[in-house]
Design an enzyme around this catalytic site. Structure first.
Site, mmCIF file in Angstrom:
data_model
loop_
_atom_site.group_PDB
_atom_site.id
_atom_site.type_symbol
_atom_site.label_atom_id
_atom_site.label_comp_id
_atom_site.label_asym_id
_atom_site.label_seq_id
_atom_site.Cartn_x
_atom_site.Cartn_y
_atom_site.Cartn_z
ATOM 1 N N ASP A 59 11.613 21.733 63.703
ATOM 2 C CA ASP A 59 11.335 21.967 62.279
ATOM 3 C C ASP A 59 10.792 23.369 62.028
ATOM 4 O OD1 ASP A 59 12.181 19.491 61.613
ATOM 5 O OD2 ASP A 59 10.202 18.590 61.396
ATOM 6 N N ASP A 104 41.549 44.563 30.370
ATOM 7 C CA ASP A 104 41.336 43.964 31.696
ATOM 8 C C ASP A 104 40.742 42.572 31.576
ATOM 9 O OD1 ASP A 104 42.286 46.145 33.167
ATOM 10 O OD2 ASP A 104 40.380 47.194 32.959
ATOM 11 N N GLY A 124 46.475 40.497 39.729
ATOM 12 C CA GLY A 124 47.910 40.250 39.806
ATOM 13 C C GLY A 124 48.717 41.450 40.227
ATOM 14 N N MET A 125 48.487 42.611 39.641
ATOM 15 C CA MET A 125 49.277 43.787 39.952
ATOM 16 C C MET A 125 49.060 44.220 41.394
ATOM 17 S SD MET A 125 51.513 45.877 39.051
ATOM 18 C CE MET A 125 51.598 45.517 37.297
#
Length: 712
Positions: A36, A474, A609-610
């Site tokens: 512990d 964006d 995405g691009m």
């Protein structure tokens, strides 16, 4: 109690230790078995600090179980006092050692008596013993008192101190060293206390001036020395509360203890500061970006002309807790830790508190307006009290404190001049505010509110870029995308509202592992998400994410692992976290600078995405391996194979082989035409459709059928 390899909130003793190690010169002793005692390792690994107060483990082993733990616990407390001279020693068990059902309250009382006896023994030894050690530390062992001396070789050794031993025995024969007060049986026939029984005798023997006062109703035994530490037991139920609940309870317990102590000693400071001031409650170690948030809060309050009275527990001193009532109000940035303390101070001293977390533009503005309301309310109350002198000062024109160097930047020049004249007309000869007529009070309050509102406007438009970014192309590309949010109640609720209200992102599911705060969480996120999840089971969270298939996840370190497994990007917004979320750079989540950090996190957490499309065109990470490319091969000559690379290639080969068995060549060719940023989702949806329809081979026709079924 359950067996798990992941917990969102740890056991109760971790919360206790986090609070104790946040204070300065507070030492925690953990009564626990081996296994512990991992807190020191965890703290030193994650929290990037140069030094910190380590936790001492009083190990429960088979020998302790055989003869009881009291002797060892008291010995460890005495040793810690001798080595470190702490202001407070906090004793805490763990859920494991709590099984023993030991009377730890009795351990604390015995250790306090032991420290008091030890301290007085040392004082007596310094005065009367002819023995001259380098450092005297009378230690009782087998009724023989030992003193620490220096050998001819320069080593520190313990030797029997007969002078101390005989002196103590003699004192024991004379009478008790400490008594509560002289009782009737201790009085001599003439009514005076007998030798060895009265406070006057004890004070004279101890060399204490008789004119020095004690606390009301207290005797020498009740009066702790300045050098003697306080010893308290963490009052938490280790079976019923988790780490965060225990931390909240422990902080409130420590504050209550020192407030009550200051009341008894008649040195509690309740007179408010002249200028508006605040206590920041709940900044502590191992918190999510807590150190950065604290810096941002200091900047925010400095801009508003509000003085920081105390910050607890991080970097705080327990002897300064008596100064807490001096502040005008308390500020609790996180609901998880600090709320109980604020409620206690509210009930005890009628101190208002602000618990609106300034995360995001909307809630930050709401928080500042709430602070303004508290300040103006206090000014109105104190200014309208008849027959009383107003001891408060407030600058009607805190232009220099609004975070700008020029009055012109805020277009407040006219207001500044008017306020300056107004302030001078309302000052007495000592420069204090006079009791004002009601219409002038209303005018002054309106001026202050205008200043706060202009500060919000300037910070929103010129410091925070989040408002501008949310209107940019964006961010608009993210509109309608699905996200899942999960974390502690404070951060998960705030992030849900930011995504839905400020950035136009659809939150499919918002959840928290703070089951004790479920009602508040539901109230906060209601209307901002499709569904609400309250659970501390990480498997349920993972299943929900897999079912919803969001475009991004915002959660803890566990959700980050889930996202990696499902190929879904994840931004970490809440504890528990790993080392990468303890950055060396300045990255707050609170305030206006925090809005910039959150905007960056949200945008970078979605697949761009691009970028993926360009990587696909030029053979990036989204290119599909052919069967020949995925064959394992040796890279270091005949008879020598790079095992790691072979294993990696083998896993890719297995994956590709599975795809080839499920997909027809025409289907794979059609799949490769899909842009990279959505290809994974199209692939998963098509395979799911094929399995539901028991289709063994996925062809182009199956792909279009799956697309049509999904559209319907």
């Amino acid at each position: 109690m359950k067996l798990a390899y992941w917990m969102y909130a740890g056991p109760a003793h971790i919360g206790v230790l986090r609070v104790s190690s946040s204070f300065k010169n507070v030492h925690a002793i953990m009564h626990a078995p081996l296994g512990d005692d991992y807190f020191n390792v965890m703290r030193s690994m994650l929290e990037r600090e140069r030094d910190f107060t380590p936790v001492t483990a009083s190990i429960v082993d088979r020998h302790v179980l055989a003869r009881g733990s009291q002797e060892k616990v008291v010995e460890n407390i005495t040793r810690k006092n001798k080595e470190e001279s702490p202001d407070l020693i906090l004793l805490t068990p763990t859920c494991t050692s709590s099984i023993l059902q030991e009377d730890l309250h009795n351990f604390v009382e015995r250790s306090t008596l032991s420290l008091t006896s030890l301290e007085n023994t040392i004082d007596k030894t310094k005065k009367k013993s002819s023995f001259s050690p380098v450092k005297k530390a009378a230690q009782k062992k087998d009724n023989i008192y030992m003193s620490e001396s220096q050998s001819p070789d320069g080593e520190r050794v313990l030797v029997k101190n007969k002078a101390v031993t005989s002196e103590i025995k003699q004192k024991n024969n004379e009478g008790p060293l400490f008594v509560m007060s002289p009782s009737k049986e201790n009085l001599s026939p003439n009514g005076h206390p007998q030798k060895g029984c009265s406070d006057e005798y004890l004070r004279s023997e101890a060399g204490i001036d008789q004119s020095e006062g004690l606390m009301d109703g207290a005797s020498l035994r009740d009066t702790p020395s300045e050098d003697q530490p306080d010893v308290i037991l963490a009052d938490v139920n280790h079976y019923r509360v988790n780490e965060l609940q225990a931390a909240d309870r422990t902080l409130e317990q420590i504050v209550r203890y020192y407030i009550e102590k200051a009341k008894k000693q008649n040195n509690l400071k309740t007179i408010k500061t002249e200028k508006p001031s605040v206590n920041i409650i709940g900044i502590f170690t191992l918190g999510f970006h807590n150190q950065h948030d604290c810096r941002e809060l200091k900047r925010l309050f400095n801009d508003l002309g509000i003085k920081i009275n105390e910050i607890i527990p991080e970097g705080g001193n327990v002897h300064n807790l008596k100064n807490l009532p001096q502040a005008w109000f308390n500020f609790v940035p996180y609901r998880e830790v600090g709320l109980m303390t604020a409620v206690y101070l509210k009930s005890e001293f009628n101190m208002p508190y602000v618990s609106i977390t300034p995360i995001g533009l909307v809630d930050t503005a709401l928080c500042i307006r709430n602070i303004c309301k508290i300040i103006t309310t206090i000014l109105l109350e104190t200014s309208t009290k008849k027959g009383e002198t107003n001891n408060f000062e407030y600058e009607f024109s805190p232009v220099s404190k609004l975070g700008v160097t020029s009055k012109k930047n805020l277009a407040l020049e006219d207001i500044y001049i008017q306020n300056d004249k107004l302030a001078k007309s309302h000052m007495d000869s000592n420069g204090k505010l006079r009791i004002l007529p009601q219409h002038q009070l209303t005018e002054a309050v309106t001026q202050i509110e205008n200043l706060f509102n202009k500060y919000i406007d300037q910070q929103t438009r010129f410091v925070s870029q989040a408002a501008w970014f949310s209107r940019s192309i964006d961010c608009q590309n993210l509109t309608g995308k699905k996200a899942v949010v999960f974390g502690d109640a404070t951060h998960a609720a705030a992030m849900t509202k930011i995504l839905a209200r400020e950035m136009g992102i659809r939150v499919s599911c918002a959840g928290t592992y703070c089951k004790h705060d479920a009602d508040w969480f539901r109230e906060q996120v209601n209307g901002f998400c499709d569904q609400i999840l309250i659970t501390d089971d990480h498997t349920q969270v993972g299943d929900t994410i897999a079912k919803l298939e969001p475009a991004a996840i915002f959660g803890t370190q566990m959700e980050r692992h889930v996202g990696k497994r499902l190929d879904i990007p994840c931004g970490v917004i809440s504890a528990p976290v790993h080392i990468q979320n303890f950055p060396l750079g300045y990255r707050p989540f609170l305030g206006y600078e925090g809005t910039n950090q959150i905007a960056d996190l949200v945008y970078n957490s979605f697949n761009l995405g691009m970028e993926d499309h360009l990587l696909q065109i030029f053979g990036g990470h989204d290119s599909v391996l052919t069967t020949e490319e995925s064959k394992p091969h040796s890279t270091k000559g005949e008879g020598h194979t790079d095992i790691n690379k072979t294993n990696s290639v083998n896993s890719q080969a297995i994956k590709t082989k599975t795809e080839l068995n499920l997909w027809s060549p025409e289907g794979l060719a059609e799949l490769n035409k899909v842009p990279g940023f959505v290809r994974g989702k199209v692939k998963r949806n098509t395979e799911k459709y094929a399995l539901e329809k028991n289709i063994p081979i996925i062809t182009v026709e199956v792909m279009y059928a799956a697309k049509e079924a999904l559209s319907n």
